[in-house]
Design an enzyme around this catalytic site. Structure first.
Site, PDB file in Angstrom:
ATOM      1  N   ASP A 187       0.848  -1.209   0.000  1.00  0.00           N
ATOM      2  CA  ASP A 187       0.000   0.000   0.000  1.00  0.00           C
ATOM      3  C   ASP A 187       0.878   1.251   0.000  1.00  0.00           C
ATOM      4  O   ASP A 187       2.100   1.170   0.104  1.00  0.00           O
ATOM      5  CB  ASP A 187      -0.962  -0.003   1.199  1.00  0.00           C
ATOM      6  CG  ASP A 187      -0.225   0.071   2.535  1.00  0.00           C
ATOM      7  OD1 ASP A 187       0.824  -0.580   2.663  1.00  0.00           O
ATOM      8  OD2 ASP A 187      -0.687   0.781   3.452  1.00  0.00           O
ATOM      9  N   HIS A 517       1.524  -8.917  -3.627  1.00  0.00           N
ATOM     10  CA  HIS A 517       0.539  -7.863  -3.379  1.00  0.00           C
ATOM     11  C   HIS A 517       1.328  -6.564  -3.215  1.00  0.00           C
ATOM     12  O   HIS A 517       1.769  -6.219  -2.112  1.00  0.00           O
ATOM     13  CB  HIS A 517      -0.282  -8.177  -2.117  1.00  0.00           C
ATOM     14  CG  HIS A 517      -1.311  -7.141  -1.801  1.00  0.00           C
ATOM     15  ND1 HIS A 517      -2.581  -7.168  -2.318  1.00  0.00           N
ATOM     16  CD2 HIS A 517      -1.247  -6.029  -1.029  1.00  0.00           C
ATOM     17  CE1 HIS A 517      -3.264  -6.121  -1.877  1.00  0.00           C
ATOM     18  NE2 HIS A 517      -2.471  -5.407  -1.078  1.00  0.00           N
ATOM     19  N   ASP A 562       1.092 -17.518  -4.548  1.00  0.00           N
ATOM     20  CA  ASP A 562       1.765 -16.429  -5.259  1.00  0.00           C
ATOM     21  C   ASP A 562       0.726 -15.685  -6.086  1.00  0.00           C
ATOM     22  O   ASP A 562       0.720 -15.747  -7.309  1.00  0.00           O
ATOM     23  CB  ASP A 562       2.876 -17.007  -6.143  1.00  0.00           C
ATOM     24  CG  ASP A 562       3.603 -15.909  -6.917  1.00  0.00           C
ATOM     25  OD1 ASP A 562       3.534 -14.734  -6.476  1.00  0.00           O
ATOM     26  OD2 ASP A 562       4.221 -16.217  -7.952  1.00  0.00           O
ATOM     27  N   GLU A 571       2.157 -10.292   0.488  1.00  0.00           N
ATOM     28  CA  GLU A 571       2.451  -8.860   0.385  1.00  0.00           C
ATOM     29  C   GLU A 571       3.948  -8.688   0.632  1.00  0.00           C
ATOM     30  O   GLU A 571       4.659  -9.644   0.969  1.00  0.00           O
ATOM     31  CB  GLU A 571       1.630  -8.059   1.413  1.00  0.00           C
ATOM     32  CG  GLU A 571       1.761  -6.549   1.212  1.00  0.00           C
ATOM     33  CD  GLU A 571       0.705  -5.705   1.935  1.00  0.00           C
ATOM     34  OE1 GLU A 571      -0.249  -6.265   2.504  1.00  0.00           O
ATOM     35  OE2 GLU A 571       0.849  -4.466   1.904  1.00  0.00           O
TER      36      GLU A 571
HETATM   37  O1  9MR Z   1       2.663  -6.698   9.355  1.00  0.00           O
HETATM   38  C1  9MR Z   1       1.366  -6.498   9.860  1.00  0.00           C
HETATM   39  C2  9MR Z   1       0.882  -7.783  10.508  1.00  0.00           C
HETATM   40  O2  9MR Z   1       1.673  -8.092  11.631  1.00  0.00           O
HETATM   41  C3  9MR Z   1      -0.581  -7.648  10.913  1.00  0.00           C
HETATM   42  O3  9MR Z   1      -1.045  -8.903  11.368  1.00  0.00           O
HETATM   43  C4  9MR Z   1      -1.396  -7.176   9.715  1.00  0.00           C
HETATM   44  C5  9MR Z   1      -2.883  -6.993  10.032  1.00  0.00           C
HETATM   45  O4  9MR Z   1      -3.065  -5.971  10.940  1.00  0.00           O
HETATM   46  O5  9MR Z   1      -0.891  -5.953   9.220  1.00  0.00           O
HETATM   47  C6  9MR Z   1       0.429  -6.041   8.757  1.00  0.00           C
HETATM   48  O6  9MR Z   1       0.851  -4.793   8.332  1.00  0.00           O
HETATM   49  C7  9MR Z   1       0.256  -4.248   7.170  1.00  0.00           C
HETATM   50  C8  9MR Z   1      -0.127  -2.818   7.504  1.00  0.00           C
HETATM   51  O7  9MR Z   1      -1.166  -2.825   8.441  1.00  0.00           O
HETATM   52  C9  9MR Z   1      -0.506  -2.007   6.275  1.00  0.00           C
HETATM   53  N1  9MR Z   1       0.494  -2.079   5.265  1.00  0.00           N
HETATM   54  C10 9MR Z   1       0.792  -3.450   4.859  1.00  0.00           C
HETATM   55  C11 9MR Z   1       1.311  -4.218   6.050  1.00  0.00           C
HETATM   56  C12 9MR Z   1       1.770  -5.616   5.634  1.00  0.00           C
HETATM   57  O8  9MR Z   1       0.730  -6.467   5.321  1.00  0.00           O
END
Ligand code: 9MR
Length: 601
Positions: A187, A517, A562, A571
């Site tokens: 994102d 992602h 994937d 991601e």
């Molecule tokens: O890395 C984060 C993971 O530990 C959490 O479980 C998850 C859900 O809250 O979010 C991950 O972080 C994301 C962040 O909130 C937004 N940008 C992408 C991050 C990676 O997925």
């Protein structure tokens, strides 16, 4: 006469008495799992063979499989989490540089791989270069970005103060400027908590191996200046972080974000309003830690970067003072949304316990200033736990710093060092315990609970913990070697020796992930994803979390697809890439003293 060329060939083969699969299987076997990049000449070398492989032997051959150079015996059979059988092919004693494949007669042959000095240098460079591709507010030009060049996204010079962040000097709707930084992940938002551990990890890498980074170039716009490229890259994010502090009171906004996630579009097409939201205790303490550490590191570059080290320290102290006054100000997105508009539904990085952030900030401020008031302000050793670093758990970052800098500290901290060392080494001993008997013979995956969201960073952070232990013990002892071998086993895991068969790093290995992602990789129309990015990796809960169609696995170690919709398993994120950079670069820096190669880089 024959409908297809294949049918024609089949008849010829029938005449010759050969089976079609002997000729048509010109593809490497998915059942042989190994580091798809390669191995150090005198380092450990292993592959994992799935299935029975009843003959029990394997060979190393030239890539055309014509010449056998080494023959070995497979280990006893082991069981993976999925219940699948594996056997280990250990060819560590084969030390001749070259390109090879591993052949298991009943199974097939592996992807080609190198045996050579500096074998992970391109990965170390690629993994840090990925931060250049994540840069916000700047054009990526073909000179530095090649086919992934793109126009600047998000100038971030007109950021609104969200009502949750309003203060007397900055009422809601006030416009501030907070450009630069790195996109957090797939994102386009920027989060202080996640930037904290990322920058902390990269600065620690520099502090642990400063000499190595004097000649480490990544082809970025700053490559010709007086500052190592690793630090120039860090600086891109640090300057953004500095702008996230309210100059009036020292508090730090939790994140700079759109109200909701963008679609899968290029950054320059993503033009929604952006806000800074409420200040938080975790963001402010992480900021204090990072700025204190940055002040130390950039203190050696006062000529090239005048004033920077001082500004960082001033910012760190102000953040610390704010934290003392606001210890209970946690970020709670749902509660915030009940009170304020617009609602914000992007990543929350919520954490209900700041005790580890206090430890990290206190340790960094003390290590930089030697002011014992920081050392005693917090109970640095509240218990004997050694939690693996992750964004909500940064205690060990403080411990690594205290251990690294012990000889420069005051007697107060030095007297705690023997105990700290024992704990760090004990932690490494726990990590390696039993890893040799695992199905993939890696430290990663000893426990199914390793397979969480971002599990690749678990593997990489375990690798860092092992390298920290290596640095603390007598390097000639067998244990020191064991820590390094185990760190390397986790790099092998990330590059293919795992239950999915993928290399989790874009652009590295024969079967790298292709569909992360990651908005630019999806939207840019280029087949190859942006290189050097580490996929989050298998996550037992991923199907429930991202609801992406296509998961077929029944065990956590294989719970991965994937596919770009799989944001809970595929991601990419800056806090996952940083420990990969550390692991690859540290092993490169250590390879000669470790005896893995006699060549110097
Ligand atoms: O890395 C984060 C993971 O530990 C959490 O479980 C998850 C859900 O809250 O979010 C991950 O972080 C994301 C962040 O909130 C937004 N940008 C992408 C991050 C990676 O997925």
């Amino acid at each position: 006469m024959f409908a297809t060329r294949k049918a024609f060939l089949a008849v010829i083969l029938l005449v010759l008495g050969l089976k079609t699969n002997q000729v048509f299987s010109q593809q490497a076997s998915e059942a042989i799992r190994l580091n798809q990049v390669g191995f150090y000449p005198k380092g450990p070398k292993m592959a994992v063979v799935l299935g029975d492989a009843s003959g029990g032997s394997f060979q190393l051959t030239t890539p055309d499989r014509k010449k056998v150079l080494f023959t070995g015996k497979l280990s006893e059979t082991r069981l993976a989490l999925s219940g699948k059988k594996t056997r280990i092919a250990d060819f560590s004693t084969f030390q001749t540089p070259g390109t090879y494949v591993l052949v298991v007669p009943e199974t097939g042959y592996s992807y080609p791989f190198f045996v050579k000095a500096n074998v992970h240098r391109p990965l170390a460079i690629g993994a840090i270069k990925s931060y250049y591709y994540q840069r916000v507010s700047t054009d990526l030009t073909p000179e530095f970005a090649g086919q992934w060049s793109r126009p600047a996204g998000h100038p971030d010079t007109r950021i609104l103060i969200h009502p949750s962040a309003a203060s007397a000097n900055r009422p809601a709707g006030t416009v501030i400027s907070a450009p630069r930084g790195w996109y957090d992940a797939g994102d386009y938002n920027k989060y202080i908590v996640n930037s904290g551990i990322t920058v902390g990890t990269l600065l620690s890498l520099y502090e642990d191996f400063p000499t190595y980074f004097q000649s480490f170039t990544t082809n970025i716009p700053e490559s010709s200046n007086q500052v190592p490229d690793l630090l120039d890259e860090v600086l891109w994010n640090l300057r953004w972080m500095l702008a996230m502090q309210d100059p009036t009171d020292g508090g730090v906004y939790h994140k700079l974000t759109n109200p909701s996630f963008d679609g899968m579009i290029m950054p320059d097409k993503a033009t929604k309003d952006r806000y800074v939201v409420q200040k938080s205790i975790t963001a402010t303490l992480d900021f204090a830690a990072v700025m204190a550490q940055a002040s130390r590191v950039f203190g050696s570059y006062k000529q090239a970067l005048p004033g920077l080290a001082d500004s960082c320290l001033t910012a760190a102290v102000k953040a610390w003072e704010w934290s003392k006054k606001n210890p209970a100000l946690f970020y709670r997105q749902n509660e915030m949304n009940q009170q304020f508009d617009p609602d914000v539904v992007t990543g929350s990085y919520e954490d209900r316990d700041a005790s580890d952030e206090w430890i990290w900030a206190a340790a960094e401020l003390y290590a930089t200033t030697k002011n014992e008031a920081y050392y005693t302000a917090v109970n640095l050793f509240p218990d004997t736990q050694m939690p693996l670093p992750s964004w909500p758990q940064v205690r060990l970052l403080g411990y690594y710093t205290l251990a690294r800098l012990t000889t420069t500290l005051t007697p107060l901290a030095q007297k705690d060092f023997p105990d700290l060392k024992k704990r760090l080494v004990g932690f490494a001993d726990n990590l390696i315990q039993g890893a040799d008997r695992q199905a993939y013979q890696t430290v990663m995956g000893k426990s199914a609970s390793d397979y969480i969201w971002g599990s690749s960073s678990v593997a990489a952070n375990q690798g860092i913990a092992l390298i920290q232990a290596y640095r603390l013990v007598d390097r000639r002892t067998p244990n020191a070697q064991k820590y390094l071998q185990s760190a390397l086993s986790n790099l092998d895991y990330l590059l293919g020796r795992n239950a999915t068969g993928y290399s989790f790093v874009t652009g590295f290995g024969s079967k790298p992930i292709m569909n992360p992602h990651h908005r630019p990789s999806v939207a840019d129309g280029i087949t190859a994803p942006v290189p050097g990015l580490l996929s989050g990796g298998p996550n037992g809960n991923a199907p429930r979390q991202d609801k992406c169609a296509g998961y077929t696995a029944t065990s956590a170690d294989e719970m991965f697809i994937d596919a770009a919709c799989s944001y809970a398993s595929n991601e990419i994120a800056i806090n996952w890439n940083a420990p990969l950079v550390y692991l690859a670069a540290a092993l490169e820096a250590i390879q000669t003293e470790a005896g893995y190669t006699s060549e110097k880089k």
